[in-house]
Design an enzyme around this catalytic site. Structure first.
Site, mmCIF file in Angstrom:
data_model
loop_
_atom_site.group_PDB
_atom_site.id
_atom_site.type_symbol
_atom_site.label_atom_id
_atom_site.label_comp_id
_atom_site.label_asym_id
_atom_site.label_seq_id
_atom_site.Cartn_x
_atom_site.Cartn_y
_atom_site.Cartn_z
ATOM 1 N N CYS A 117 104.015 -20.833 -109.947
ATOM 2 C CA CYS A 117 102.793 -21.662 -109.911
ATOM 3 C C CYS A 117 102.117 -21.876 -111.447
ATOM 4 O O CYS A 117 101.520 -22.758 -111.780
ATOM 5 C CB CYS A 117 101.735 -20.896 -109.139
ATOM 6 S SG CYS A 117 101.958 -20.725 -107.321
ATOM 7 N N HIS A 257 94.221 -22.848 -111.160
ATOM 8 C CA HIS A 257 95.200 -23.052 -110.123
ATOM 9 C C HIS A 257 94.721 -22.774 -108.728
ATOM 10 O O HIS A 257 93.669 -22.135 -108.334
ATOM 11 C CB HIS A 257 96.380 -21.856 -110.141
ATOM 12 C CG HIS A 257 97.431 -21.788 -108.965
ATOM 13 N ND1 HIS A 257 97.933 -23.008 -108.809
ATOM 14 C CD2 HIS A 257 97.674 -20.970 -108.400
ATOM 15 C CE1 HIS A 257 98.815 -22.732 -107.817
ATOM 16 N NE2 HIS A 257 98.804 -21.510 -107.449
ATOM 17 N N ASN A 287 98.013 -24.913 -101.834
ATOM 18 C CA ASN A 287 98.518 -24.387 -102.937
ATOM 19 C C ASN A 287 99.731 -25.005 -103.046
ATOM 20 O O ASN A 287 100.603 -24.770 -102.430
ATOM 21 C CB ASN A 287 98.683 -22.951 -102.951
ATOM 22 C CG ASN A 287 99.326 -22.218 -104.157
ATOM 23 O OD1 ASN A 287 99.779 -22.874 -104.948
ATOM 24 N ND2 ASN A 287 99.445 -20.803 -104.021
HETATM 25 N N1 COA Z 1 95.830 -16.917 -88.981
HETATM 26 C C1 COA Z 1 95.279 -15.784 -88.331
HETATM 27 N N2 COA Z 1 95.225 -14.744 -88.651
HETATM 28 C C2 COA Z 1 96.091 -14.258 -89.713
HETATM 29 C C3 COA Z 1 96.674 -15.168 -90.430
HETATM 30 C C4 COA Z 1 96.637 -16.762 -90.081
HETATM 31 N N3 COA Z 1 97.196 -17.588 -90.569
HETATM 32 N N4 COA Z 1 97.463 -14.581 -91.405
HETATM 33 C C5 COA Z 1 97.090 -13.481 -91.279
HETATM 34 N N5 COA Z 1 96.384 -13.083 -90.282
HETATM 35 C C6 COA Z 1 95.958 -11.828 -89.898
HETATM 36 C C7 COA Z 1 96.697 -10.535 -90.289
HETATM 37 O O1 COA Z 1 97.661 -10.516 -89.359
HETATM 38 C C8 COA Z 1 95.611 -9.474 -90.318
HETATM 39 O O2 COA Z 1 95.378 -9.033 -88.823
HETATM 40 P P1 COA Z 1 95.384 -7.565 -88.637
HETATM 41 O O3 COA Z 1 94.491 -6.900 -89.255
HETATM 42 O O4 COA Z 1 95.325 -7.409 -87.039
HETATM 43 O O5 COA Z 1 96.753 -6.967 -88.924
HETATM 44 C C9 COA Z 1 94.379 -10.182 -90.612
HETATM 45 O O6 COA Z 1 94.570 -11.503 -90.553
HETATM 46 C C10 COA Z 1 93.970 -9.643 -92.154
HETATM 47 O O7 COA Z 1 95.071 -10.035 -93.035
HETATM 48 P P2 COA Z 1 95.049 -9.718 -94.349
HETATM 49 O O8 COA Z 1 96.468 -10.056 -94.979
HETATM 50 O O9 COA Z 1 94.606 -8.286 -94.632
HETATM 51 O O10 COA Z 1 93.903 -10.709 -94.857
HETATM 52 P P3 COA Z 1 93.423 -11.071 -96.240
HETATM 53 O O11 COA Z 1 91.921 -10.934 -96.110
HETATM 54 O O12 COA Z 1 93.916 -10.199 -97.348
HETATM 55 O O13 COA Z 1 93.833 -12.370 -96.526
HETATM 56 C C11 COA Z 1 95.357 -13.744 -97.798
HETATM 57 C C12 COA Z 1 95.128 -12.867 -96.545
HETATM 58 C C13 COA Z 1 96.990 -14.291 -97.651
HETATM 59 C C14 COA Z 1 94.682 -15.236 -97.468
HETATM 60 C C15 COA Z 1 94.982 -13.262 -99.107
HETATM 61 O O14 COA Z 1 95.485 -11.901 -99.303
HETATM 62 C C16 COA Z 1 95.161 -14.297 -100.198
HETATM 63 O O15 COA Z 1 94.795 -15.239 -100.408
HETATM 64 N N6 COA Z 1 96.182 -13.535 -101.186
HETATM 65 C C17 COA Z 1 96.667 -14.296 -102.187
HETATM 66 C C18 COA Z 1 97.785 -15.173 -101.739
HETATM 67 C C19 COA Z 1 98.182 -16.437 -102.710
HETATM 68 O O16 COA Z 1 97.198 -17.125 -103.167
HETATM 69 N N7 COA Z 1 99.326 -16.479 -102.934
HETATM 70 C C20 COA Z 1 99.771 -17.389 -104.057
HETATM 71 C C21 COA Z 1 99.614 -17.029 -105.436
HETATM 72 S S1 COA Z 1 99.922 -18.315 -106.378
#
Ligand code: COA
Length: 330
Positions: A117, A257, A287
């Site tokens: 990215c 970003h 993204n």
């Molecule tokens: N739809 C519904 N539920 C989802 C899901 C989706 N697309 N993706 C994950 N979940 C669920 C998980 O399974 C989890 O359920 P559980 O508690 O029963 O296990 C719950 O939602 C919480 O998941 P978690 O991963 O803890 O959520 P979070 O609040 O950390 O959010 C992201 C997840 C990915 C949105 C967040 O971590 C994030 O934005 N990270 C950065 C990613 C990024 O930007 N990457 C690129 C960088 S360049």
């Protein structure tokens, strides 16, 4: 402290976004998800996805032609094409060479930059370097990403986050009044496995078994990436502002970003920039990896958000890990 004067100007920009708009609800066809979860966790409402037969180089060619046309520069005047992509059309040769052929940039050297990215800001610094050293007169800096080709469409923790697109800029040496003021770039390869593709390449070559296990597709530790993103972009903003001789108060617009609205809000808060001075398009495109910033920059120039005289801070973060920031004077 006075601001350092820019040697290299951003002469023009261009962008390309695939026609197909995919909503959060549309993704329920592939995974167990819902609009509310995606909106509240990420700020994403829709994304654009390329056709299956649409190539990253073709998307780059459309964005590049627009940027060149706006600059009034013919493709054969380009000395260097620096193309950022984490999703090359093939592993050898580079997507930059395919782009060179598509736009007939007959005098240009062409190569890819892979910094995920962060790649477009890395590539912009390389273009600035060629120009400042007098090794080129005109440089085309492009980012093109077909993220849909490397996503695991059975993994709801990743596939809902990304989109496809391309952005380009034409760089030339300027008169010192506008352009790239400062930049900062960094990496930490010890954290490579937070966002990666396990198989493919010489280290773990593809086998039918590994493909069946979906090891050739992207894997991500979302929470760890989130924490690192905020920390690194905050550091990058500090460094780039300091190198420019500026503070957050001097910045008229921030183009971060576009990974996640919560990361954007945290970074802006850290840099002391209110959200009404932050350009956001993650809601529409998700993204687009390294294409996110040049697409946002092109939109902000076109819709008048960026006006002459403005100082703009851009910050990025991605796999590698890689991160960085850049200050522009318009
Ligand atoms: N739809 C519904 N539920 C989802 C899901 C989706 N697309 N993706 C994950 N979940 C669920 C998980 O399974 C989890 O359920 P559980 O508690 O029963 O296990 C719950 O939602 C919480 O998941 P978690 O991963 O803890 O959520 P979070 O609040 O950390 O959010 C992201 C997840 C990915 C949105 C967040 O971590 C994030 O934005 N990270 C950065 C990613 C990024 O930007 N990457 C690129 C960088 S360049």
């Amino acid at each position: 402290m006075s601001m350092s004067s820019p040697a290299v100007e951003i002469v023009s920009t261009g962008r390309y976004l695939p026609d197909r708009i995919v909503t959060n609800d549309d993704l329920r066809e592939f995974v167990d998800t819902n609009d509310e979860w995606i909106r509240t966790r990420t700020g994403i409402v829709t994304r654009r996805l390329a056709r299956e037969d649409e190539l990253a180089a073709e998307m780059a060619a459309t964005a590049s032609r627009i940027a060149l046309e706006r600059a009034g520069i013919a493709p054969d005047e380009v000395d260097a094409i620096i193309l950022s992509t984490a999703t090359p059309d093939r592993l050898l040769p580079s997507t930059a060479c395919d782009l060179q052929a598509l736009i007939a940039a007959d005098r240009a050297m062409a190569f890819d930059v892979q910094a995920a990215c962060s790649g477009w800001l890395y590539a912009m610094s390389m273009g600035e370097g060629y120009l400042a050293a007098g090794r080129a007169e005109t440089v085309l800096v492009v980012a093109t990403e077909k993220m849909s080709a490397i996503l695991d469409w059975t993994d709801r923790t990743t596939c809902v986050l990304f989109g496809d697109g391309s952005g380009a800029a034409v760089l030339k040496r300027g008169d010192g009044s506008k352009g790239i003021v400062s930049s900062f770039h960094a990496s930490d390869g010890r954290l490579a496995e937070l966002l990666w593709r396990k198989s493919g390449g010489a280290k773990v070559p593809l086998t039918p078994e590994r493909v069946a296990e979906r090891e050739h597709l992207m894997l991500m530790s979302g929470r760890e990436i989130f924490k690192n993103a905020v920390r690194s972009m905050a550091q990058a903003c500090d460094e780039a502002l300091e190198r420019a001789g500026l503070t957050g108060d001097d910045i008229d617009l921030m183009i971060p970003h576009q990974a996640n609205i919560r990361i954007i809000e945290s970074t802006a808060k850290y840099a002391g920039i209110p959200m009404d001075k932050v350009y956001v398009n993650v809601d529409r495109y998700g993204n687009m990896s390294s294409a996110s910033i040049p697409v946002a920059l092109d939109e902000a120039l076109e819709d008048g958000t960026i006006e002459s005289g403005m100082k703009v801070l851009s910050a990025t973060f991605g796999a590698g890990l890689t991160w960085g920031a850049m200050v522009w004077q318009f």
